[in-house]
Write a protein that holds these residues in place. Structure first.
Motif, short mmCIF file in Angstrom:
data_model
loop_
_atom_site.label_atom_id
_atom_site.label_comp_id
_atom_site.label_asym_id
_atom_site.label_seq_id
_atom_site.Cartn_x
_atom_site.Cartn_y
_atom_site.Cartn_z
N VAL A 105 27.40 20.43 54.04
CA VAL A 105 28.05 21.51 53.30
C VAL A 105 27.65 22.82 53.96
CG1 VAL A 105 28.34 22.65 51.07
CG2 VAL A 105 27.95 20.17 51.16
N ALA A 106 28.61 23.46 54.62
CA ALA A 106 28.36 24.73 55.29
C ALA A 106 28.85 25.87 54.42
CB ALA A 106 29.05 24.75 56.65
N ASP A 107 27.92 26.72 54.00
CA ASP A 107 28.25 27.84 53.12
C ASP A 107 28.78 29.02 53.93
OD1 ASP A 107 28.52 29.06 50.67
OD2 ASP A 107 26.43 29.67 50.51
N ASN A 108 29.48 29.93 53.25
CA ASN A 108 30.03 31.15 53.87
C ASN A 108 30.99 30.81 55.01
OD1 ASN A 108 26.74 32.00 53.43
ND2 ASN A 108 28.30 33.09 52.27
N ALA A 109 31.73 29.72 54.86
CA ALA A 109 32.58 29.24 55.94
C ALA A 109 33.86 30.05 56.11
CB ALA A 109 32.94 27.77 55.72
N LEU A 110 34.10 31.01 55.22
CA LEU A 110 35.25 31.92 55.37
C LEU A 110 34.81 33.36 55.61
CD1 LEU A 110 37.70 30.45 52.70
CD2 LEU A 110 37.79 30.21 55.19
N LYS A 111 33.53 33.63 55.39
CA LYS A 111 32.91 34.93 55.71
C LYS A 111 33.79 36.10 55.27
CE LYS A 111 28.94 36.15 57.42
NZ LYS A 111 28.79 37.37 56.61
N GLN A 112 33.98 36.19 53.95
CA GLN A 112 34.74 37.28 53.35
C GLN A 112 36.18 37.35 53.89
OE1 GLN A 112 31.78 40.32 54.38
NE2 GLN A 112 31.39 40.57 52.19
N GLY A 113 36.69 36.21 54.30
CA GLY A 113 38.05 36.14 54.82
C GLY A 113 38.20 36.62 56.25
N LEU A 114 37.10 37.03 56.88
CA LEU A 114 37.17 37.62 58.22
C LEU A 114 37.56 36.60 59.28
CD1 LEU A 114 34.03 39.90 57.92
CD2 LEU A 114 36.39 40.70 58.19
N VAL A 115 37.23 35.33 59.08
CA VAL A 115 37.62 34.32 60.07
C VAL A 115 39.14 34.18 60.13
CG1 VAL A 115 35.47 33.00 59.94
CG2 VAL A 115 37.34 32.46 58.36
N ALA A 116 39.80 34.49 59.04
CA ALA A 116 41.26 34.37 58.99
C ALA A 116 41.96 35.69 59.32
CB ALA A 116 41.71 33.89 57.61
N ASP A 117 41.33 36.80 58.94
CA ASP A 117 41.94 38.11 59.15
C ASP A 117 40.85 39.17 59.25
OD1 ASP A 117 43.33 40.48 59.21
OD2 ASP A 117 44.62 40.03 57.50
N ALA A 118 40.59 39.61 60.47
CA ALA A 118 39.57 40.65 60.69
C ALA A 118 40.20 41.99 61.02
CB ALA A 118 38.62 40.22 61.80
N THR A 119 41.49 42.15 60.67
CA THR A 119 42.16 43.42 60.91
C THR A 119 41.81 44.41 59.82
OG1 THR A 119 44.15 42.92 59.61
CG2 THR A 119 44.07 42.07 61.88
N ASP A 120 42.35 45.61 59.93
CA ASP A 120 42.07 46.63 58.93
C ASP A 120 42.72 46.33 57.58
OD1 ASP A 120 44.70 47.15 59.56
OD2 ASP A 120 44.34 49.16 60.34
N LYS A 121 43.52 45.24 57.52
CA LYS A 121 44.04 44.80 56.23
C LYS A 121 42.95 44.15 55.37
CE LYS A 121 48.78 44.08 57.81
NZ LYS A 121 49.90 43.12 57.98
N ASN A 122 41.87 43.73 56.02
CA ASN A 122 40.72 43.16 55.30
C ASN A 122 39.68 44.27 55.14
OD1 ASN A 122 38.34 41.85 54.50
ND2 ASN A 122 38.80 40.01 55.67
N PRO A 123 39.40 44.72 53.92
CA PRO A 123 38.47 45.83 53.72
C PRO A 123 37.06 45.54 54.21
CG PRO A 123 39.03 44.78 51.62
CD PRO A 123 39.95 44.21 52.64
N HIS A 124 36.71 44.26 54.40
CA HIS A 124 35.37 43.92 54.88
C HIS A 124 35.24 44.11 56.39
CE1 HIS A 124 34.24 42.35 50.99
NE2 HIS A 124 35.31 41.58 50.98
N ALA A 125 36.36 44.29 57.08
CA ALA A 125 36.32 44.37 58.54
C ALA A 125 35.54 45.59 59.02
CB ALA A 125 37.74 44.39 59.10
N ALA A 126 35.63 46.68 58.28
CA ALA A 126 34.97 47.91 58.71
C ALA A 126 33.45 47.77 58.75
CB ALA A 126 35.36 49.06 57.77
N ASN A 127 32.91 46.90 57.92
CA ASN A 127 31.45 46.73 57.84
C ASN A 127 30.95 45.48 58.55
OD1 ASN A 127 31.19 49.05 56.14
ND2 ASN A 127 31.87 47.79 54.41
N SER A 128 31.85 44.78 59.25
CA SER A 128 31.45 43.52 59.87
C SER A 128 30.77 43.76 61.21
CB SER A 128 32.67 42.61 60.06
OG SER A 128 33.54 43.15 61.04
N ASN A 129 29.94 42.80 61.60
CA ASN A 129 29.27 42.82 62.90
C ASN A 129 29.54 41.47 63.55
OD1 ASN A 129 27.64 43.20 65.09
ND2 ASN A 129 25.71 43.02 63.97
#
Length: 243
Positions: free
Chosen positions: A178-202
């Motif tokens: 069981v791998a947790d955080n496997a979507l990482k705030q949706g960033l694996v699917a969409d890391a564009t500026d449409k995802n509000p988490h993209a600005a704070n991602s590393n």
């Protein structure tokens, strides 16, 4: 286009459904529930993020899942304050041959987790705790097979951890990873500026979504494995050996 994950019209209803689900799932054992509050207080006091814990509903799910598959041996890579470890321990306790192996890097959170597991009567009995790098611990563990292996540590370690699990045959024939955080705030699917988490991602950091994306792709393309990636919590990739 209809999407099965678009169930609720807004954040208010989503939160209400989350709380409803907690209230209508089997309650966590009191020792686990009490530890959650203590963990949040501890993390805030020492300047760590309490959000690194699984949430209440996920703990309920994990405990239920362990009982559902009849798990006896659990390996956890990334224990933090011991909240998820307590849930696993409560799920498997009382079974002959039951064991929980926990791995995490040394730190105040590790001492807190060990003290909690000792107070609950699990440490050095049901639970064995290894301190150090998770992948290195997996590489040096005594040979055994586990029914559940829970990955919830640095995300750059997921892929080498899984490769070690497979090469050392650490997963039982009926077991699941069981791998947790496997979507990482949706960033694996969409890391564009449409995802509000993209600005704070590393992306390239140890918690970065690129490591999770690489892990998910490896799992998908590995002919030894079959899996389901669930858009629940922050994403759960549930993996087993192909039957």
């Amino acid at each position: 286009m209809y999407s099965a994950t678009e169930l609720y019209p807004n954040a208010h209803v989503t939160e209400a459904v989350h709380e409803y689900s907690i209230a209508h799932s089997t309650p966590l054992p009191e020792v686990v529930e009490q530890h959650r509050a203590r963990s949040i207080d501890f993390a805030n006091r020492v300047g760590m993020d309490p959000g690194m814990m699984v949430n209440t509903l996920q703990a309920q799910f994990m405990l239920f899942l362990a009982k559902l598959i009849g798990a006896k041996k659990v390996l956890e890579v990334g224990t933090f304050t011991g909240y998820s470890a307590l849930a696993w321990a409560e799920a498997i306790k009382g079974q002959e041959g039951a064991k929980l192996v926990c791995c995490d890097i040394p730190g105040p959170h590790t001492e807190f987790a060990k003290a909690t597991l000792l107070e609950a009567g699990f440490l050095n009995k049901l639970v064995t705790f290894f301190e150090g790098d998770g992948v290195e611990t997996l590489q040096s563990l005594p040979v055994d097979q586990f029914d559940i292996i829970f990955l919830d540590a640095n995300k750059d370690g997921y892929l080498p951890a899984l490769k070690t699990i497979l090469s050392r045959n650490l997963l039982s024939a009926r077991g699941i990873v069981v791998a947790d955080n496997a979507l990482k705030q949706g960033l694996v699917a969409d890391a564009t500026d449409k995802n509000p988490h993209a600005a704070n991602s590393n992306p390239g950091g140890v918690m970065g979504y690129e490591h999770i994306d690489e892990f998910n792709k490896f799992v998908r393309d590995n002919e030894q494995l079959e899996q389901v990636l669930l858009p629940a919590f922050d994403g759960l990739n549930i993996i087993r050996l192909k039957q």
